[in-house]
Design an enzyme around this catalytic site. Structure first.
Site, PDB file in Angstrom:
ATOM      1  CD  GLU A 162       3.359 -26.291   3.598  1.00  0.00           C
ATOM      2  OE1 GLU A 162       3.059 -25.809   2.422  1.00  0.00           O
ATOM      3  OE2 GLU A 162       4.358 -25.775   4.336  1.00  0.00           O
ATOM      4  CG  HIS A 199      -0.011  -6.713  28.440  1.00  0.00           C
ATOM      5  ND1 HIS A 199      -0.529  -5.984  29.422  1.00  0.00           N
ATOM      6  CD2 HIS A 199       1.110  -7.333  28.887  1.00  0.00           C
ATOM      7  CE1 HIS A 199       0.264  -6.219  30.459  1.00  0.00           C
ATOM      8  NE2 HIS A 199       1.112  -7.131  30.174  1.00  0.00           N
ATOM      9  CE  LYS A 222       3.424 -24.500  -4.651  1.00  0.00           C
ATOM     10  NZ  LYS A 222       4.464 -25.578  -4.641  1.00  0.00           N
TER      11      LYS A 222
HETATM   12  O1  PA5 Z   1       7.451 -27.252   3.328  1.00  0.00           O
HETATM   13  C1  PA5 Z   1       7.189 -27.074   2.299  1.00  0.00           C
HETATM   14  O2  PA5 Z   1       7.535 -27.944   1.670  1.00  0.00           O
HETATM   15  C2  PA5 Z   1       6.964 -25.847   1.845  1.00  0.00           C
HETATM   16  O3  PA5 Z   1       6.380 -24.870   2.596  1.00  0.00           O
HETATM   17  C3  PA5 Z   1       8.230 -25.091   1.060  1.00  0.00           C
HETATM   18  O4  PA5 Z   1       9.071 -25.115   1.912  1.00  0.00           O
HETATM   19  C4  PA5 Z   1       7.854 -23.904   0.343  1.00  0.00           C
HETATM   20  O5  PA5 Z   1       6.764 -23.869  -0.409  1.00  0.00           O
HETATM   21  C5  PA5 Z   1       8.790 -23.332  -0.617  1.00  0.00           C
HETATM   22  O6  PA5 Z   1       9.274 -24.548  -1.437  1.00  0.00           O
HETATM   23  P1  PA5 Z   1      10.814 -24.523  -1.924  1.00  0.00           P
HETATM   24  O7  PA5 Z   1      11.791 -24.828  -1.045  1.00  0.00           O
HETATM   25  O8  PA5 Z   1      10.470 -25.848  -3.024  1.00  0.00           O
HETATM   26  O9  PA5 Z   1      11.229 -23.553  -2.732  1.00  0.00           O
END
Ligand code: PA5
Length: 464
Positions: A290, A317, A433
């Site tokens: 990410e 494996h 989203k």
């Molecule tokens: O790294 C990030 O910002 C995302 O992966 C969030 O952790 C995830 O979308 C969850 O978001 P939030 O903590 O705002 O609910």
């Protein structure tokens, strides 16, 4: 206590597909530039995770809550997703005894079970809620933004059950972990007298494991949170970047970057040889993917490595055949553990000594077998020209886990600078989203609704 990286097998002079000597010699300069970007981000307050090891007030928010909660709960359930769930899962797997949630109260020395939802699959959630004794359960609602659809949906389902079963006592079974000021959770907490602990504004989801996102549940189940933070602090001090070869996060990031951009190794595997660390690999996958998988505006192109989680020896494996002989597009980073818990190893008995497929095993321990298999796999990959490195931990404990988290978080920010992308945002998840909001009827998703409705409808193709 130590964490060291053996990167011998990443180098071209040792492994034919490794990083070329001239590229490594020239890397010092690229690292200085990456380090300068890192320092600029730190100075502008974007790298809040670096300050966590010394933020005693924040640490105390969690330890105080955990002390007050002592003896009140048999089950702690984290509602969250992504960075709000993967860190706690990694902590639980690494630092609690295996099958913790199956142990009796005595074996858990009165500490609660720990569940982490990390999805909205009704089967999992329904099953868990039906089994819980709500009067003895605490729900930690974790969301940095305080409004993530999946987490809010989990919360609404849980809150409704709590209201129905416990009435006015429901808030005593909730704690919110969220931004200090912003977001729907903060608003609900203020209005409903629900206790909250803070995720500092300058720490994003996937960098938040050492905020109360991980520290609060860890404290509730008796993990040594001070040691976690101390290990992380020690690693942050080591990664000061004076010289690339002295900075473990720099070495990790630079070698992965060069292996990718110079030698086509865009698939980057993290493979602990330890069941305890298997979920650290899943946590890393989110962090690396990410943060680094981005559209680079300067050249209008998509960049970034593809992280893969594996587990030794299990994946010998499964995936190792691909790593050995498949496309030469991978690096493998092993995590090896030098010492096992006292009494935690198992000697293989001398049985069937006359059967050649079994006899040689007798007298070794299972831990030896795991370690030898790790070295053998690293060596075999090297022989086949497949670059790999090994992160050695002295042992799996809170200190070393804190150090490992910090190492990989700092490496991620360095790698962001090397790829010339912002490792702290995630604009690519936004459109999905918005389309979700549009279909669920969220009031402020009108634009996405229009875009969704305008999408061309291709002729459906099904195979039935
Ligand atoms: O790294 C990030 O910002 C995302 O992966 C969030 O952790 C995830 O979308 C969850 O978001 P939030 O903590 O705002 O609910």
């Amino acid at each position: 206590m130590a964490l060291r990286i053996d990167y011998t097998n990443m180098m071209g002079e040792v492994v034919s597909g490794g990083v070329a000597a001239d590229a490594w010699a020239a890397a010092e300069r690229a690292f200085r530039d990456a380090r300068a970007v890192f320092e600029r981000r730190r100075a502008s307050g974007e790298l809040g995770f670096l300050a966590l090891p010394t933020d005693e007030q924040l640490h105390e928010q969690s330890t105080t809550f955990a002390r007050d909660a002592e003896g009140r709960f048999d089950d702690v359930v984290i509602l969250g997703i992504g960075g709000s769930a993967l860190g706690p899962i990694a902590l639980r797997t690494a630092l609690l005894p295996p099958s913790w949630n199956m142990l009796g109260m005595d074996e858990r020395v009165g500490l609660p079970r720990l569940h982490v939802l990390d999805n909205v699959d009704p089967r999992t959630i329904g099953h868990l809620l039906d089994r819980l004794e709500l009067r003895r359960a605490l729900f930690i609602v974790t969301s940095k933004s305080g409004g993530t659809a999946e987490t809010m949906a989990q919360y609404l389902v849980v809150r409704d059950r709590l209201n129905r079963v416990l009435g006015d006592a429901a808030p005593r079974h909730l704690v919110f972990v969220t931004d200090p000021q912003k977001g729907a959770l903060r608003t609900i907490a203020r209005a409903g007298a629900i206790p909250t602990v803070d995720i500092p504004a300058a720490v994003g989801g996937r960098f938040s494991v050492l905020t109360p996102v991980g520290i609060l549940p860890a404290a509730l189940v008796g993990i040594d949170t001070a040691a976690l933070l101390a290990g992380a602090g020690e690693m942050a001090r080591r990664c000061t970047g004076e010289r690339l070869s002295d900075d473990p996060a720099g070495v990790f990031a630079m070698l992965q970057y060069l292996a990718h951009t110079r030698h086509g190794r865009h698939v980057q595997v993290l493979m602990p040889y330890s069941d305890a660390l298997r979920d650290v690999a899943a946590w890393f996958v989110q962090l690396w993917a990410e943060s680094l998988g981005k559209h680079r505006t300067a050249k209008d192109e998509g960049v970034g490595p593809t992280p893969v989680a594996a587990l030794g020896a299990t994946d010998q494996h499964s995936q190792v055949q691909l790593f050995m002989e498949g496309p030469p597009d991978k690096t493998v980073t092993f995590i090896a553990v030098n010492e096992r818990d006292a009494g935690g190893d198992v000697t293989i008995p001398h049985l069937h000594g006359d059967v050649k497929e079994l006899g040689y095993l007798g007298g070794h321990s299972l831990g030896d077998l795991l370690d030898i298999e790790q070295r053998a796999t690293a060596g075999a990959l090297a022989v086949r020209g497949r670059p790999n490195m090994t992160i050695h931990l002295d042992r799996v404990d809170a200190w070393h886990l804190g150090a490992l988290f910090m190492l990989l978080e700092i490496a991620t920010v360095y790698a962001g600078a090397l790829y010339d992308v912002n490792p702290l945002d995630q604009p690519g998840v936004e459109l999905g989203k918005q389309f979700t909001y549009a279909q669920l009827g969220r009031a402020d998703a009108e634009q996405a609704r229009q875009e969704w409705n305008m999408l061309p409808e291709p002729e459906p193709r099904f195979c039935v």
